[in-house]
Design a protein around this motif. Structure first.
Motif, short mmCIF file in Angstrom:
data_model
loop_
_atom_site.label_atom_id
_atom_site.label_comp_id
_atom_site.label_asym_id
_atom_site.label_seq_id
_atom_site.Cartn_x
_atom_site.Cartn_y
_atom_site.Cartn_z
N LYS A 134 1.20 -1.45 -0.07
CA LYS A 134 0.13 0.04 -0.20
C LYS A 134 0.78 1.35 -0.15
O LYS A 134 0.27 1.88 -0.64
CB LYS A 134 -1.24 -0.15 0.83
CG LYS A 134 -1.93 1.42 1.20
CD LYS A 134 -2.99 1.36 2.58
CE LYS A 134 -3.66 2.42 2.54
NZ LYS A 134 -4.24 2.39 4.04
N GLN B 70 -0.53 2.19 -4.52
CA GLN B 70 -2.09 2.16 -4.26
C GLN B 70 -3.14 1.44 -5.10
O GLN B 70 -3.70 0.95 -4.32
CB GLN B 70 -3.10 3.36 -3.63
CG GLN B 70 -4.11 3.73 -3.43
CD GLN B 70 -4.37 3.62 -1.92
OE1 GLN B 70 -3.32 3.20 -0.94
NE2 GLN B 70 -4.70 1.71 -1.49
N TYR C 224 -1.97 -2.18 -4.31
CA TYR C 224 -2.47 -2.74 -3.20
C TYR C 224 -3.91 -3.21 -2.96
O TYR C 224 -4.56 -4.17 -3.32
CB TYR C 224 -2.35 -1.72 -2.07
CG TYR C 224 -2.69 -1.95 -1.01
CD1 TYR C 224 -2.79 -2.72 -0.13
CD2 TYR C 224 -4.26 -1.00 -0.89
CE1 TYR C 224 -3.84 -3.46 1.32
CE2 TYR C 224 -5.14 -1.27 0.46
CZ TYR C 224 -4.65 -2.29 1.53
OH TYR C 224 -5.38 -2.20 2.29
N ASN C 225 -5.01 -2.07 -4.01
CA ASN C 225 -6.31 -1.98 -4.43
C ASN C 225 -6.58 -3.71 -5.60
O ASN C 225 -7.49 -4.13 -4.86
CB ASN C 225 -6.68 -0.66 -4.82
CG ASN C 225 -7.04 0.14 -3.52
OD1 ASN C 225 -7.04 -0.18 -2.55
ND2 ASN C 225 -6.86 1.13 -4.62
#
Length: 240
Positions: A213, A217, A220-221
């Motif tokens: 993360k 980001q 990560y998602n």
């Protein structure tokens, strides 16, 4: 018509007026600071308990397309999906072992000179069938099934060919191991040693995902979506 009220009516009005003053005084009375603090703490504890109850499981993931590629010991042993082999054999390896190799053996050893090409290939095919049974996932153990799933996780999440160390791959491998160990603990509830191992793997995966993360980001998602995990399941305090 507008004469003086009777004595009973006057008494009734007096009681109603006194009751209203009593209720108003009770409602308007100032609470003691300790009582206010106690009520606030109770409300906070209730909100915290409700928040914890609604928190998704840090162990069990929701089903995604990735989990559709994995096998359980029960599904592997049933043989419902043929063509699954141990030792990380891909389609190219299977074609080489089961199709190309028998022909090369016949040509190299001149086996066709004895009974013809067809008989020689039939004899080699019997060896291929025996080899397929030996290395079939249907005849493996639970450890081999887990290794098969780990290879599937690597193939699914790798960022490039040969990638085994990216955060996505490591988190996926830990997820496979977590699900495998959790299934074991469902049947052996007194296995305290492996329960500790489960906790360690869950926290290690959370740490890996938090690192991802901070690094990217978007990745990560995407990783959370493919692993079927909610952000709340890996962020903050994790309790098992």
């Amino acid at each position: 018509m507008f004469g003086r009220p009777s004595v009973p009516q006057t008494q009734q009005w007096s009681r109603q007026l006194a009751r209203s003053f009593h209720v108003s005084a009770t409602a308007m009375a100032k609470k003691h600071p300790k009582q206010i603090k106690k009520e606030n703490l109770a409300k906070r504890a209730q909100r915290q308990a409700e928040y914890e109850r609604s928190k998704p499981s840090p162990i069990v993931s929701r089903h995604t397309s990735f989990f559709g590629t994995l096998q359980t010991p029960a599904s592997a042993y049933s043989g419902a999906q043929p063509g699954l082999y141990q030792h990380f054999l891909n389609e190219q390896d299977q074609s080489f072992l089961f199709e190309q190799t028998p022909r090369d053996v016949v040509d190299k050893n001149h086996l066709a000179a004895v009974g013809g090409v067809e008989d020689a290939l039939k004899h080699e095919q019997a060896k291929v069938d025996a080899l397929q049974k030996m290395i079939s996932l249907q005849n493996s153990n639970a450890k081999a099934v887990q290794l098969y799933n780990i290879q599937k996780a690597v193939d699914w999440f790798q960022q490039k060919d040969g990638d085994t160390g990216s955060p996505e791959v490591q988190a996926a491998i830990l997820t496979v191991r977590i699900h495998n160990l959790y299934s074991h603990l469902q049947q052996h509830t007194k296995d305290k040693h492996n329960y500790r191992q489960l906790r360690m793997m869950v926290h290690k995966r959370a740490k890996m995902l938090r690192y991802l993360k901070n690094k990217d980001q978007a990745r990560y998602n995407t990783c959370l979506e493919q692993l079927g995990l909610e952000p709340r399941a890996v962020e903050g305090e994790i309790t098992l």
